[in-house]
Design a protein around this motif. Structure first.
Motif, PDB file in Angstrom:
ATOM      1  N   ALA A   1       0.920  -1.090  -0.281  1.00 34.81           N
ATOM      2  CA  ALA A   1      -0.103   0.236   0.523  1.00 34.81           C
ATOM      3  C   ALA A   1       0.726   1.525  -0.026  1.00 34.81           C
ATOM      4  CB  ALA A   1      -1.092   0.286   1.404  1.00 34.81           C
ATOM      5  N   CYS A   2       1.961   0.947   0.538  1.00 37.01           N
ATOM      6  CA  CYS A   2       3.137   2.329   0.487  1.00 37.01           C
ATOM      7  C   CYS A   2       4.176   2.249   0.064  1.00 37.01           C
ATOM      8  CB  CYS A   2       2.897   2.888   2.010  1.00 37.01           C
ATOM      9  SG  CYS A   2       3.664   1.186   2.946  1.00 37.01           S
ATOM     10  N   LEU A   3       4.608   1.315  -0.501  1.00 34.92           N
ATOM     11  CA  LEU A   3       5.708   0.960  -1.176  1.00 34.92           C
ATOM     12  C   LEU A   3       5.426   0.948  -3.001  1.00 34.92           C
ATOM     13  CD1 LEU A   3       8.387   1.695  -0.850  1.00 34.92           C
ATOM     14  CD2 LEU A   3       9.091  -0.916  -0.099  1.00 34.92           C
ATOM     15  N   GLY A   4       6.034   1.125  -3.871  1.00 34.64           N
ATOM     16  CA  GLY A   4       5.238   0.688  -5.465  1.00 34.64           C
ATOM     17  C   GLY A   4       4.585   0.249  -5.548  1.00 34.64           C
ATOM     18  N   HIS A   5       3.178   0.816  -4.935  1.00 34.04           N
ATOM     19  CA  HIS A   5       1.563   0.305  -4.597  1.00 34.04           C
ATOM     20  C   HIS A   5       1.375   1.481  -5.834  1.00 34.04           C
ATOM     21  CE1 HIS A   5      -1.720  -1.323  -4.358  1.00 34.04           C
ATOM     22  NE2 HIS A   5      -2.588   0.060  -3.975  1.00 34.04           N
ATOM     23  N   ALA A   6       0.985   0.996  -7.214  1.00 31.09           N
ATOM     24  CA  ALA A   6       0.365   1.694  -8.738  1.00 31.09           C
ATOM     25  C   ALA A   6      -1.133   0.555  -8.852  1.00 31.09           C
ATOM     26  CB  ALA A   6       1.030   1.067  -9.611  1.00 31.09           C
ATOM     27  N   PRO A   7      -1.790   1.298  -8.333  1.00 29.47           N
ATOM     28  CA  PRO A   7      -3.058   0.368  -8.165  1.00 29.47           C
ATOM     29  C   PRO A   7      -4.151   0.372  -9.746  1.00 29.47           C
ATOM     30  CG  PRO A   7      -3.667   2.427  -6.491  1.00 29.47           C
ATOM     31  CD  PRO A   7      -2.060   2.166  -7.123  1.00 29.47           C
ATOM     32  N   HIS A   8      -4.432  -0.635 -10.198  1.00 33.55           N
ATOM     33  CA  HIS A   8      -5.426  -0.320 -11.227  1.00 33.55           C
ATOM     34  C   HIS A   8      -6.144   0.813 -11.076  1.00 33.55           C
ATOM     35  CE1 HIS A   8      -4.301  -4.825 -11.211  1.00 33.55           C
ATOM     36  NE2 HIS A   8      -3.978  -3.980 -12.639  1.00 33.55           N
ATOM     37  N   ALA A   9      -6.422   1.391 -12.653  1.00 30.28           N
ATOM     38  CA  ALA A   9      -7.673   2.492 -12.319  1.00 30.28           C
ATOM     39  C   ALA A   9      -9.025   1.704 -12.405  1.00 30.28           C
ATOM     40  CB  ALA A   9      -7.297   3.021 -13.803  1.00 30.28           C
ATOM     41  N   PRO A  10     -10.596   2.192 -12.395  1.00 25.30           N
ATOM     42  CA  PRO A  10     -11.157   1.156 -12.522  1.00 25.30           C
ATOM     43  C   PRO A  10     -11.272   0.287 -13.150  1.00 25.30           C
ATOM     44  CG  PRO A  10     -12.076   3.925 -12.477  1.00 25.30           C
ATOM     45  CD  PRO A  10     -10.416   3.903 -12.429  1.00 25.30           C
ATOM     46  N   ARG A  11     -11.402  -1.122 -13.405  1.00 28.30           N
ATOM     47  CA  ARG A  11     -11.746  -2.406 -13.098  1.00 28.30           C
ATOM     48  C   ARG A  11     -13.537  -2.682 -13.851  1.00 28.30           C
ATOM     49  NH1 ARG A  11      -7.972  -4.855 -10.485  1.00 28.30           N
ATOM     50  NH2 ARG A  11      -8.586  -6.218 -12.340  1.00 28.30           N
ATOM     51  N   ARG A  12     -13.880  -2.073 -13.799  1.00 29.65           N
ATOM     52  CA  ARG A  12     -15.181  -2.745 -14.185  1.00 29.65           C
ATOM     53  C   ARG A  12     -15.963  -1.164 -13.908  1.00 29.65           C
ATOM     54  NH1 ARG A  12     -19.288  -5.802 -10.986  1.00 29.65           N
ATOM     55  NH2 ARG A  12     -17.568  -6.370  -8.711  1.00 29.65           N
ATOM     56  N   LEU A  13     -17.523  -1.212 -14.424  1.00 37.31           N
ATOM     57  CA  LEU A  13     -18.946  -0.566 -14.003  1.00 37.31           C
ATOM     58  C   LEU A  13     -19.290  -1.729 -13.416  1.00 37.31           C
ATOM     59  CD1 LEU A  13     -20.941   1.054 -14.748  1.00 37.31           C
ATOM     60  CD2 LEU A  13     -22.301   0.280 -16.315  1.00 37.31           C
ATOM     61  N   GLY A  14     -20.228  -1.102 -12.363  1.00 34.03           N
ATOM     62  CA  GLY A  14     -20.929  -2.300 -11.088  1.00 34.03           C
ATOM     63  C   GLY A  14     -21.660  -2.202 -11.213  1.00 34.03           C
ATOM     64  N   HIS A  15     -22.134  -0.686 -10.835  1.00 37.26           N
ATOM     65  CA  HIS A  15     -23.581  -0.625 -10.800  1.00 37.26           C
ATOM     66  C   HIS A  15     -24.738   0.574 -11.506  1.00 37.26           C
ATOM     67  CE1 HIS A  15     -22.182   0.586  -6.356  1.00 37.26           C
ATOM     68  NE2 HIS A  15     -23.092   1.294  -6.721  1.00 37.26           N
ATOM     69  N   VAL A  16     -25.435   0.693 -11.232  1.00 38.21           N
ATOM     70  CA  VAL A  16     -26.173   1.695 -11.783  1.00 38.21           C
ATOM     71  C   VAL A  16     -27.139   2.554 -11.015  1.00 38.21           C
ATOM     72  CG1 VAL A  16     -27.184   3.074 -13.169  1.00 38.21           C
ATOM     73  CG2 VAL A  16     -25.859   1.181 -14.518  1.00 38.21           C
ATOM     74  N   VAL A  17     -27.354   4.042 -10.376  1.00 35.19           N
ATOM     75  CA  VAL A  17     -28.892   4.196  -9.541  1.00 35.19           C
ATOM     76  C   VAL A  17     -29.277   5.104 -10.628  1.00 35.19           C
ATOM     77  CG1 VAL A  17     -29.058   5.056  -7.420  1.00 35.19           C
ATOM     78  CG2 VAL A  17     -27.267   3.916  -7.249  1.00 35.19           C
ATOM     79  N   PHE A  18     -30.191   5.283 -10.395  1.00 37.13           N
ATOM     80  CA  PHE A  18     -31.830   5.096 -11.475  1.00 37.13           C
ATOM     81  C   PHE A  18     -32.856   6.162 -10.325  1.00 37.13           C
ATOM     82  CE2 PHE A  18     -30.744   2.036 -14.740  1.00 37.13           C
ATOM     83  CZ  PHE A  18     -30.275   2.867 -15.701  1.00 37.13           C
ATOM     84  N   GLY A  19     -33.024   7.596 -10.948  1.00 39.36           N
ATOM     85  CA  GLY A  19     -34.442   7.872 -10.171  1.00 39.36           C
ATOM     86  C   GLY A  19     -34.947   7.733 -10.997  1.00 39.36           C
ATOM     87  N   THR A  20     -36.064   7.025 -10.313  1.00 40.76           N
ATOM     88  CA  THR A  20     -37.444   6.538 -10.777  1.00 40.76           C
ATOM     89  C   THR A  20     -38.914   7.306 -10.754  1.00 40.76           C
ATOM     90  OG1 THR A  20     -38.721   4.787 -11.838  1.00 40.76           O
ATOM     91  CG2 THR A  20     -37.311   4.683  -9.999  1.00 40.76           C
ATOM     92  N   PRO A  21     -39.763   8.020 -11.419  1.00 39.38           N
ATOM     93  CA  PRO A  21     -40.844   8.578 -11.028  1.00 39.38           C
ATOM     94  C   PRO A  21     -41.944   7.455 -10.538  1.00 39.38           C
ATOM     95  CG  PRO A  21     -40.558   9.217 -13.285  1.00 39.38           C
ATOM     96  CD  PRO A  21     -39.001   8.478 -12.686  1.00 39.38           C
ATOM     97  N   ASP A  22     -41.441   6.194 -11.033  1.00 38.05           N
ATOM     98  CA  ASP A  22     -42.075   4.837 -10.345  1.00 38.05           C
ATOM     99  C   ASP A  22     -42.021   3.932 -10.186  1.00 38.05           C
ATOM    100  OD1 ASP A  22     -44.772   3.392  -9.927  1.00 38.05           O
ATOM    101  OD2 ASP A  22     -45.692   3.971 -11.883  1.00 38.05           O
ATOM    102  N   VAL A  23     -41.687   4.218  -8.911  1.00 36.56           N
ATOM    103  CA  VAL A  23     -40.478   3.067  -8.516  1.00 36.56           C
ATOM    104  C   VAL A  23     -40.969   1.234  -8.400  1.00 36.56           C
ATOM    105  CG1 VAL A  23     -39.460   1.691  -6.275  1.00 36.56           C
ATOM    106  CG2 VAL A  23     -39.720   3.982  -6.509  1.00 36.56           C
ATOM    107  N   ALA A  24     -42.521   1.276  -8.519  1.00 38.93           N
ATOM    108  CA  ALA A  24     -43.567   0.229  -8.234  1.00 38.93           C
ATOM    109  C   ALA A  24     -43.132  -0.007 -10.120  1.00 38.93           C
ATOM    110  CB  ALA A  24     -44.689  -0.122  -8.206  1.00 38.93           C
ATOM    111  N   ALA A  25     -43.684  -0.381 -10.637  1.00 37.04           N
ATOM    112  CA  ALA A  25     -43.364  -0.092 -12.412  1.00 37.04           C
ATOM    113  C   ALA A  25     -41.369  -0.226 -12.661  1.00 37.04           C
ATOM    114  CB  ALA A  25     -43.927   1.378 -13.039  1.00 37.04           C
ATOM    115  N   SER A  26     -40.922   0.763 -11.720  1.00 33.61           N
ATOM    116  CA  SER A  26     -39.347   0.323 -12.073  1.00 33.61           C
ATOM    117  C   SER A  26     -39.262  -0.918 -11.722  1.00 33.61           C
ATOM    118  CB  SER A  26     -38.708   1.493 -11.887  1.00 33.61           C
ATOM    119  OG  SER A  26     -38.583   2.441 -12.664  1.00 33.61           O
ATOM    120  N   ARG A  27     -39.906  -1.686 -11.002  1.00 32.74           N
ATOM    121  CA  ARG A  27     -39.534  -2.585 -10.029  1.00 32.74           C
ATOM    122  C   ARG A  27     -40.190  -3.969 -10.529  1.00 32.74           C
ATOM    123  NH1 ARG A  27     -40.767  -6.840  -7.741  1.00 32.74           N
ATOM    124  NH2 ARG A  27     -40.151  -7.486  -5.381  1.00 32.74           N
TER     125      ARG A  27
END
Ligand SMILES: [Fe+2]
Length: 312
Positions: A133-159
């Motif tokens: 974590a502190c020595l020579g650590h070059a972490p990867h950039a974002p690895r993947r799209l994991g989730h998406v959050v949608f705002g919906t005016p009709d949660v029941a219909a979207s579900r």
């Protein structure tokens, strides 16, 4: 088995070049015109120009041709008209307007990060050597799209569209106000939450660990000091570590790691599922510091106006 994974998002934004340059500067790979990928996956985000910030298309994967048949039949029972192509099914989301594309396959496997051992009280694992974590650590950039959050005016219909139609599974819910849905072992690949108008609340990119979140987030913050929305924290529902920030188009993104994984649906449903979560306790730490624009985008009025102008 049904759905296997979330593949990518097509985002329409007024300035796609600016968003592409931003993510290219933060480690994503330009793999085609407007297409941004990662080490293992050629497409996490596809960008195109649009009058307002929204999701134009979301791609998910299923296992077999018969899964596509079953999804098509279920969508038709909901009164929708999915279109079948060669190994692909397309259906407009009846509430949120974007197109959902289901295709046969699965997202490419991810190259695991290097080993990381922790020294915890009574359980030291890293002896006679320094932490990566502190020595020579070059972490990867974002690895993947994991989730998406949608705002919906009709949660029941979207579900109904995502669960009864497409076959997402419900991992947890906040009563009947918000639903955490999965199409893979991830605790959630979609969260549906209430909103006056359809909107993208945020897209979430998986990072290797907390150091990868901290390093990447700090680099964004150094360039744009006012872009942090909330973080670093640990969500209660899903357990993921998070840092939420704004991209240059005003869209919120999350850098996250260490989300709960569900590989036994019945065991999760019987032992872990809860529908009584508090909507405002978003983090095990410091939820009181969460800004209003975590729940509704600051540009929601502009989105509403642009949607109205587009006849939506
Ligand atoms: Fe998230």
């Amino acid at each position: 088995m049904g759905l296997t994974s979330l593949l990518d998002l097509e985002l329409a934004v007024p300035a796609p070049d600016e968003l592409q340059a931003f993510w290219e500067g933060h480690g994503m790979r330009v793999t085609g015109p407007g297409m941004l990928g990662s080490l293992d996956r050629p497409s996490l985000l596809r960008l195109r120009e649009g009058a307002y910030r929204h999701v134009a298309e979301m791609r998910v994967a299923c296992e077999t041709e018969s899964d596509l048949d079953a999804i098509g039949r279920r969508l038709e029972r909901l009164g929708l008209a999915p279109v079948r192509g060669d190994g692909v099914l397309r259906c407009p989301d009846p509430i949120l307007d974007h197109t959902v594309v289901v295709q046969i396959g699965a997202a490419a496997a991810l190259t695991p990060p290097g080993p990381r051992s922790l020294n915890r009280p009574g359980r030291p694992e890293r002896l006679n050597r320094r932490s990566t974590a502190c020595l020579g650590h070059a972490p990867h950039a974002p690895r993947r799209l994991g989730h998406v959050v949608f705002g919906t005016p009709d949660v029941a219909a979207s579900r109904a569209f995502y669960v009864e139609g497409l076959g997402f599974k419900v991992s947890d819910s906040i009563g009947d106000m918000a639903y955490f849905l999965r199409c893979s072992p991830d605790h959630h690949n979609i969260l549906l939450m209430p909103s006056a108008v359809p909107c993208l609340n945020h897209y979430a990119l998986e990072m290797d660990d907390i150091d990868a979140i901290g390093l990447a987030g700090a680099k964004v913050l150094a360039q744009r000091p006012d872009c942090s929305i909330t973080g670093i924290g640990r969500h209660v529902v899903g357990a993921n570590l998070f840092w939420y920030m704004l991209d240059p188009t005003g869209g919120m993104f999350e850098l996250y790691a260490d989300m709960d994984q569900i590989v036994d649906d019945e065991k999760w449903a019987a032992e872990q599922f809860r529908d009584d979560w508090d909507p405002f306790t978003i983090s095990r730490w410091n939820s009181s510091a969460v800004r209003a624009d975590f729940f509704a985008p600051a540009d929601i009025d502009a989105i509403a106006k642009a949607r109205a102008a587009a006849g939506r």
